[in-house]
Design a protein around this motif. Structure first.
Motif, short mmCIF file in Angstrom:
data_model
loop_
_atom_site.label_atom_id
_atom_site.label_comp_id
_atom_site.label_asym_id
_atom_site.label_seq_id
_atom_site.Cartn_x
_atom_site.Cartn_y
_atom_site.Cartn_z
N ALA A 8 0.83 -1.20 0.00
CA ALA A 8 0.00 0.00 0.00
C ALA A 8 0.87 1.25 0.00
O ALA A 8 0.57 2.24 -0.69
N SER A 9 1.95 1.22 0.75
CA SER A 9 2.86 2.36 0.80
C SER A 9 3.52 2.59 -0.55
O SER A 9 3.62 3.73 -1.03
N PHE A 10 3.97 1.51 -1.17
CA PHE A 10 4.59 1.67 -2.48
C PHE A 10 3.60 2.21 -3.50
O PHE A 10 3.95 3.03 -4.36
N ALA A 11 2.35 1.77 -3.42
CA ALA A 11 1.33 2.24 -4.36
C ALA A 11 1.17 3.76 -4.28
O ALA A 11 0.92 4.43 -5.29
N LYS A 12 1.30 4.32 -3.09
CA LYS A 12 1.18 5.78 -2.94
C LYS A 12 2.32 6.49 -3.66
O LYS A 12 2.11 7.51 -4.32
N ALA A 13 3.54 5.97 -3.51
CA ALA A 13 4.67 6.58 -4.21
C ALA A 13 4.52 6.42 -5.72
O ALA A 13 4.78 7.36 -6.48
N ALA A 14 4.10 5.24 -6.16
CA ALA A 14 3.94 5.00 -7.59
C ALA A 14 2.87 5.91 -8.18
O ALA A 14 2.98 6.34 -9.34
N PHE A 23 12.27 12.61 -6.92
CA PHE A 23 12.64 12.83 -5.52
C PHE A 23 13.76 11.87 -5.13
O PHE A 23 14.74 12.27 -4.49
N PHE A 24 13.62 10.59 -5.51
CA PHE A 24 14.62 9.60 -5.14
C PHE A 24 16.00 9.97 -5.67
O PHE A 24 16.98 9.99 -4.91
N TYR A 25 16.10 10.23 -6.97
CA TYR A 25 17.42 10.50 -7.54
C TYR A 25 17.99 11.82 -7.05
O TYR A 25 19.20 11.95 -6.87
N SER A 26 17.13 12.79 -6.81
CA SER A 26 17.62 14.05 -6.25
C SER A 26 18.20 13.82 -4.87
O SER A 26 19.29 14.32 -4.53
N HIS A 27 17.49 13.05 -4.05
CA HIS A 27 17.97 12.74 -2.70
C HIS A 27 19.29 11.96 -2.77
O HIS A 27 20.25 12.24 -2.03
N LEU A 28 19.35 10.97 -3.67
CA LEU A 28 20.54 10.13 -3.78
C LEU A 28 21.75 10.94 -4.22
O LEU A 28 22.83 10.85 -3.62
N GLN A 46 15.98 6.50 -17.46
CA GLN A 46 16.43 5.79 -16.27
C GLN A 46 15.41 5.85 -15.14
O GLN A 46 15.30 4.94 -14.34
N ARG A 47 14.64 6.94 -15.08
CA ARG A 47 13.89 7.25 -13.86
C ARG A 47 12.88 6.17 -13.48
O ARG A 47 12.67 5.92 -12.31
N ASP A 48 12.23 5.57 -14.48
CA ASP A 48 11.18 4.62 -14.12
C ASP A 48 11.71 3.24 -13.78
O ASP A 48 10.97 2.38 -13.31
N ARG A 49 13.00 2.99 -13.99
CA ARG A 49 13.54 1.65 -13.77
C ARG A 49 13.51 1.27 -12.30
O ARG A 49 13.19 0.14 -11.94
N LEU A 50 13.85 2.21 -11.43
CA LEU A 50 13.86 1.92 -10.00
C LEU A 50 12.49 1.47 -9.53
O LEU A 50 12.34 0.45 -8.86
N ALA A 93 18.87 4.31 1.87
CA ALA A 93 18.48 5.52 2.60
C ALA A 93 17.60 6.41 1.74
O ALA A 93 16.61 6.98 2.23
N SER A 94 17.93 6.55 0.46
CA SER A 94 17.13 7.39 -0.43
C SER A 94 15.78 6.75 -0.73
O SER A 94 14.77 7.44 -0.89
N LEU A 95 15.76 5.43 -0.80
CA LEU A 95 14.49 4.74 -0.99
C LEU A 95 13.55 4.99 0.18
O LEU A 95 12.37 5.35 0.00
N ILE A 96 14.05 4.81 1.40
CA ILE A 96 13.21 5.03 2.59
C ILE A 96 12.74 6.48 2.64
O ILE A 96 11.57 6.76 2.95
N ALA A 97 13.63 7.41 2.34
CA ALA A 97 13.25 8.83 2.34
C ALA A 97 12.15 9.11 1.33
O ALA A 97 11.22 9.90 1.60
N THR A 98 12.20 8.46 0.17
CA THR A 98 11.19 8.68 -0.86
C THR A 98 9.85 8.11 -0.45
O THR A 98 8.81 8.77 -0.58
N LEU A 99 9.84 6.90 0.04
CA LEU A 99 8.58 6.28 0.46
C LEU A 99 7.96 7.06 1.61
O LEU A 99 6.73 7.26 1.64
#
Length: 379
Positions: A8-14, A23-28, A46-50, A93-99
């Motif tokens: 459910a959490s991932f669905a919100k980010a997606a 947001f993820f790549y900027s944070h990273l 590249q952006r949608d691959r993650l 760390a960037s993944l957790i920050a994004t979610l």
């Protein structure tokens, strides 16, 4: 791990679309600028691959028997990017920050679940990469022949060095200096040969930078790089059942490799190959397939066209044509091509009584730059 909450959490980010990977790549890159060198100059492809990869992990995180072997292959494959163990904590760390950023109900329990899941993913990938340290991260491969088969299609013959180990039905990623750090997946169209040559079928799609470069700018004498092979079509080489192969577009490539495997290694069996196309002129490898059928009495090749009423070839969608030639209940079935064709053909075969465990498929999707965990490949 609370898997429903993670999904459910991932669905919100997606649901945030491009905002989440941005947001993820900027944070990273801001928190760990040394990671920027691992990625292409332009991030447009590249952006949608993650988030596609994360979607697959979220889907299969409760099915480790399925997930772990694929993560191991990805860990070995990521060596070609220059990825090392020290990069994984930065990405986590960037993944957790994004979610966290895109979930208004984020809490400590959910963060712990995602931390545990990512820790498992990283551990499996790192261990697989370390176990493969004695193998090349990539292979240089000279283009020894390049044949244009129409405006948007080419057949390339590559000579990798050192010896490139792969099996019929697998896929390999490819990078060229014309499009640096953009790796695109293709399925070899032949089984391993004594001379080491690898046949690739490439189609240029709108917005596909690597395919367009391989079709229009690469030629004999150029050198490309091949990443480690990854399993997709899961060819059962130990089975002695007859084969039904159904191809659309460049999905023909891995199925042609299966024909080559039977010719070289056996066991002897009957093989029926159906090749679907919108028009007769779009059947780019027709002469080679007809030559194979003439050389091998156990092989039958049938061409089908769905939008060419003047053609003498069989008329209809390839799945419809296959169904007309059935039944196929005793066969091992392999289907590869665009998603609508794969779905239609599979549905018809199941309706005609083919057992689900006898059908293996691979979707060739031009919008993707890599393999998903369910076997989808660009080609």
């Amino acid at each position: 791990m609370d898997i429903p909450a993670m999904r459910a959490s991932f669905a919100k980010a997606a649901a945030a679309g491009d905002e989440a990977p941005l947001f993820f790549y900027s944070h990273l890159f801001l928190s760990h600028p040394e990671t920027r060198q691992l990625f292409p100059v332009s991030m447009a492809h590249q952006r949608d691959r993650l988030f596609q990869a994360l979607s697959d992990v979220a889907a299969y995180v409760d099915d480790l028997d399925r997930l772990v072997p694929i993560l191991q292959a990805l860990g070995r494959d990521h060596r070609k990017f220059g990825t090392v163990a020290g990069h994984y904590p930065a990405v986590g760390a960037s993944l957790i920050a994004t979610l966290r950023h895109f979930d208004d109900r984020w809490d400590a329990a959910l963060e712990q679940s995602w931390t545990e899941a990512y820790g498992l993913v990283a551990q499996v990938m790192i261990e697989a990469a370390e176990a493969a340290s004695g193998q090349p991260p990539w292979w240089d491969a000279e283009v020894v022949a390049h044949e244009r088969r129409g405006v948007d299609t080419a057949v390339l013959w590559l000579h990798p060095k050192p010896e490139f180990p792969y099996a019929a039905g697998q896929s390999v990623s490819l990078e060229t200096d014309v499009r640096p750090k953009l790796w695109r997946y293709y399925s070899p169209a032949n089984a391993p040969r004594p001379d080491g040559l690898v046949e690739l079928h490439v189609r240029a799609y709108d917005g596909g930078p690597v395919g367009a470069a391989l079709v229009r700018r690469i030629g004999a004498g150029d050198v490309v790089r091949l990443g480690p092979p990854v399993g997709h079509l899961a060819f059962d080489a130990d089975s002695d059942r007859d084969l039904l192969l159904v191809a659309g577009g460049t999905g023909l490539a891995p199925l042609k490799a299966l024909v080559d495997h039977v010719a070289r290694a056996g066991p002897p069996r009957r093989v029926d190959l159906f090749v679907g196309s919108r028009t007769e002129e779009r059947i780019y490898d027709r002469a080679a397939l007809e030559r194979l059928a003439a050389e091998h009495g156990w092989l039958t090749v049938t061409f089908a066209v769905s939008g060419d009423e003047l053609s003498p070839l069989e008329q209809g969608d390839v799945g419809e044509v296959v169904a007309r030639h059935g039944p196929w209940n005793s066969r091992d079935v392999y289907v590869a091509g665009p998603a609508p064709m794969v779905e239609d053909t599979t549905k018809r075969l199941l309706a005609d009584g083919v057992r689900p465990d006898r059908i293996r498929s691979e979707v060739f999707a031009p919008s993707r730059l890599g393999p998903s965990l369910d076997g989808e490949v660009t080609g």
